[in-house]
Design a protein around this motif. Structure first.
Motif, PDB file in Angstrom:
ATOM      1  N   GLU A 272       0.862  -1.185   0.000  1.00 23.52           N
ATOM      2  CA  GLU A 272       0.000   0.000   0.000  1.00 23.52           C
ATOM      3  C   GLU A 272       0.904   1.244   0.000  1.00 23.52           C
ATOM      4  O   GLU A 272       1.851   1.327   0.781  1.00 23.52           O
ATOM      5  N   PRO A 273       0.652   2.206  -0.887  1.00 22.30           N
ATOM      6  CA  PRO A 273       1.595   3.317  -1.093  1.00 22.30           C
ATOM      7  C   PRO A 273       1.949   4.102   0.167  1.00 22.30           C
ATOM      8  O   PRO A 273       3.123   4.436   0.375  1.00 22.30           O
ATOM      9  N   TYR A 274       0.963   4.417   1.009  1.00 22.51           N
ATOM     10  CA  TYR A 274       1.275   5.205   2.194  1.00 22.51           C
ATOM     11  C   TYR A 274       2.124   4.397   3.179  1.00 22.51           C
ATOM     12  O   TYR A 274       3.015   4.950   3.835  1.00 22.51           O
ATOM     13  N   ARG A 275       1.851   3.100   3.273  1.00 22.61           N
ATOM     14  CA  ARG A 275       2.685   2.259   4.126  1.00 22.61           C
ATOM     15  C   ARG A 275       4.090   2.135   3.540  1.00 22.61           C
ATOM     16  O   ARG A 275       5.069   2.115   4.287  1.00 22.61           O
ATOM     17  N   GLN A 276       4.182   2.046   2.235  1.00 23.10           N
ATOM     18  CA  GLN A 276       5.502   2.018   1.599  1.00 23.10           C
ATOM     19  C   GLN A 276       6.302   3.260   1.976  1.00 23.10           C
ATOM     20  O   GLN A 276       7.497   3.168   2.293  1.00 23.10           O
ATOM     21  N   ALA A 277       5.634   4.401   1.945  1.00 20.88           N
ATOM     22  CA  ALA A 277       6.316   5.652   2.302  1.00 20.88           C
ATOM     23  C   ALA A 277       6.748   5.630   3.765  1.00 20.88           C
ATOM     24  O   ALA A 277       7.850   6.068   4.106  1.00 20.88           O
ATOM     25  N   GLY A 278       5.879   5.126   4.647  1.00 21.99           N
ATOM     26  CA  GLY A 278       6.222   5.036   6.063  1.00 21.99           C
ATOM     27  C   GLY A 278       7.371   4.081   6.308  1.00 21.99           C
ATOM     28  O   GLY A 278       8.274   4.358   7.119  1.00 21.99           O
ATOM     29  N   LEU A 279       7.378   2.941   5.615  1.00 25.24           N
ATOM     30  CA  LEU A 279       8.466   1.977   5.766  1.00 25.24           C
ATOM     31  C   LEU A 279       9.774   2.548   5.222  1.00 25.24           C
ATOM     32  O   LEU A 279      10.850   2.284   5.771  1.00 25.24           O
ATOM     33  N   ALA A 280       9.674   3.346   4.167  1.00 29.27           N
ATOM     34  CA  ALA A 280      10.877   4.005   3.648  1.00 29.27           C
ATOM     35  C   ALA A 280      11.448   4.984   4.673  1.00 29.27           C
ATOM     36  O   ALA A 280      12.668   5.102   4.830  1.00 29.27           O
ATOM     37  N   LEU A 281      10.556   5.673   5.396  1.00 32.13           N
ATOM     38  CA  LEU A 281      11.016   6.576   6.449  1.00 32.13           C
ATOM     39  C   LEU A 281      11.682   5.799   7.580  1.00 32.13           C
ATOM     40  O   LEU A 281      12.710   6.226   8.121  1.00 32.13           O
ATOM     41  N   ALA A 282      11.092   4.650   7.949  1.00 30.96           N
ATOM     42  CA  ALA A 282      11.704   3.813   8.980  1.00 30.96           C
ATOM     43  C   ALA A 282      13.090   3.363   8.525  1.00 30.96           C
ATOM     44  O   ALA A 282      14.038   3.315   9.329  1.00 30.96           O
ATOM     45  N   GLY A 283      13.222   3.041   7.239  1.00 29.63           N
ATOM     46  CA  GLY A 283      14.525   2.672   6.707  1.00 29.63           C
ATOM     47  C   GLY A 283      15.508   3.830   6.748  1.00 29.63           C
ATOM     48  O   GLY A 283      16.709   3.643   7.008  1.00 29.63           O
ATOM     49  N   ARG A 284      14.991   5.037   6.518  1.00 26.48           N
ATOM     50  CA  ARG A 284      15.854   6.220   6.583  1.00 26.48           C
ATOM     51  C   ARG A 284      16.369   6.447   7.997  1.00 26.48           C
ATOM     52  O   ARG A 284      17.541   6.802   8.197  1.00 26.48           O
ATOM     53  N   LEU A 285      15.501   6.238   8.985  1.00 20.27           N
ATOM     54  CA  LEU A 285      15.930   6.356  10.381  1.00 20.27           C
ATOM     55  C   LEU A 285      17.002   5.316  10.690  1.00 20.27           C
ATOM     56  O   LEU A 285      18.031   5.634  11.303  1.00 20.27           O
ATOM     57  N   GLU A 286      16.759   4.086  10.272  1.00 17.69           N
ATOM     58  CA  GLU A 286      17.726   3.015  10.510  1.00 17.69           C
ATOM     59  C   GLU A 286      19.065   3.327   9.839  1.00 17.69           C
ATOM     60  O   GLU A 286      20.128   3.123  10.427  1.00 17.69           O
ATOM     61  N   ASP A 287      18.995   3.835   8.614  1.00 22.31           N
ATOM     62  CA  ASP A 287      20.229   4.202   7.908  1.00 22.31           C
ATOM     63  C   ASP A 287      20.960   5.330   8.628  1.00 22.31           C
ATOM     64  O   ASP A 287      22.202   5.358   8.666  1.00 22.31           O
ATOM     65  N   GLY A 288      20.188   6.274   9.182  1.00 25.14           N
ATOM     66  CA  GLY A 288      20.801   7.365   9.926  1.00 25.14           C
ATOM     67  C   GLY A 288      21.548   6.861  11.149  1.00 25.14           C
ATOM     68  O   GLY A 288      22.670   7.301  11.445  1.00 25.14           O
ATOM     69  N   ILE A 289      20.939   5.921  11.864  1.00 30.38           N
ATOM     70  CA  ILE A 289      21.596   5.321  13.037  1.00 30.38           C
ATOM     71  C   ILE A 289      22.838   4.560  12.597  1.00 30.38           C
ATOM     72  O   ILE A 289      23.902   4.653  13.229  1.00 30.38           O
ATOM     73  N   THR A 290      22.728   3.804  11.504  1.00 26.66           N
ATOM     74  CA  THR A 290      23.871   3.058  10.986  1.00 26.66           C
ATOM     75  C   THR A 290      25.032   4.001  10.677  1.00 26.66           C
ATOM     76  O   THR A 290      26.189   3.726  11.044  1.00 26.66           O
ATOM     77  N   GLY A 291      24.720   5.111  10.026  1.00 23.32           N
ATOM     78  CA  GLY A 291      25.763   6.071   9.689  1.00 23.32           C
ATOM     79  C   GLY A 291      26.462   6.631  10.918  1.00 23.32           C
ATOM     80  O   GLY A 291      27.689   6.809  10.919  1.00 23.32           O
ATOM     81  N   LEU A 292      25.698   6.891  11.973  1.00 25.55           N
ATOM     82  CA  LEU A 292      26.307   7.399  13.202  1.00 25.55           C
ATOM     83  C   LEU A 292      27.213   6.358  13.837  1.00 25.55           C
ATOM     84  O   LEU A 292      28.312   6.673  14.314  1.00 25.55           O
ATOM     85  N   LEU A 293      26.767   5.109  13.852  1.00 23.04           N
ATOM     86  CA  LEU A 293      27.555   4.049  14.480  1.00 23.04           C
ATOM     87  C   LEU A 293      28.868   3.806  13.748  1.00 23.04           C
ATOM     88  O   LEU A 293      29.886   3.493  14.372  1.00 23.04           O
TER      89      LEU A 293
END
Length: 207
Positions: free
Chosen positions: A128-149
């Protein structure tokens, strides 16, 4: 030729106006009553549109919530990334906390809505498109944490990605578990900080 484009422009403006009215109505009603205390009919009435018109923009109340929360989630991630970059020199743990603080505050601004949002992202249809967008945001948060680590020389890229998934799981549980609902944001963040610290300790002083 210009006149031929004008009706399309008016239609698009009308569509945008209706969408904004629907979003504003949903935002106000969800904030006041929580997602469970509001119906799509009430949102449509508040927005001064027919229920059929509302369904052109979101087919369910859950989709409306996801649309709204995605906007707030994205803004929280932006704020967190900026805060984390400003915290360079304070250690990776403090940078991670700076990143996730706005996210935790966003998800807990209205606890029912935040819990429902995360539940919908995890258990809803990922196509579902809106969930896809939300999951992409969750991935962006995870990537941000990965980058900091990975700024810590003791943590390689593979471990950083795994640790980031663990940290996002900690955030999810700490912002949705019934046990934590009546705690303050600061208490929840302090608990999250302790959990992340314990998670990073084996990484040779990564905290």
């Amino acid at each position: 030729m210009g006149r031929g484009h004008m009706p399309i422009g008016r239609r698009e403006r009308a569509k945008q106006d209706k969408r904004e009215r629907i979003m504003t109505a949903a935002r106000e009603l969800f904030a006041a009553h929580g997602v469970s205390g509001v119906t799509t009919q009430r949102i449509a009435h508040r927005a001064d549109v027919a229920i059929g018109t509302l369904y052109l923009y979101a087919s369910t109340k859950a989709e409306l919530l996801i649309m709204l929360q995605n906007e707030e989630f994205a803004a929280a991630i932006d704020s967190g990334l900026a805060a984390a970059n400003a915290a360079v020199g304070q250690g990776v743990l403090e940078q991670v906390i700076a990143l996730i603080r706005p996210v935790v505050e966003c998800l807990r601004e209205h606890t029912e809505n935040g819990r429902t949002y995360l539940h919908e992202l995890v258990f809803g249809d990922p196509a579902e498109p809106y969930r896809q967008a939300g999951l992409a945001l969750a991935g962006r948060l995870e990537d941000g944490i990965t980058g900091l680590l990975t700024r810590n020389e003791c943590i390689d890229a593979a471990d950083a990605a795994t640790l980031a998934r663990v940290i996002t799981a900690i955030i999810h549980i700490s912002t949705t578990a019934t046990l934590y609902l009546h705690r303050s944001d600061e208490a929840v963040l302090a608990d999250i900080r302790d959990q992340i610290h314990a998670t990073l300790m084996p990484q040779h002083g990564a905290a």
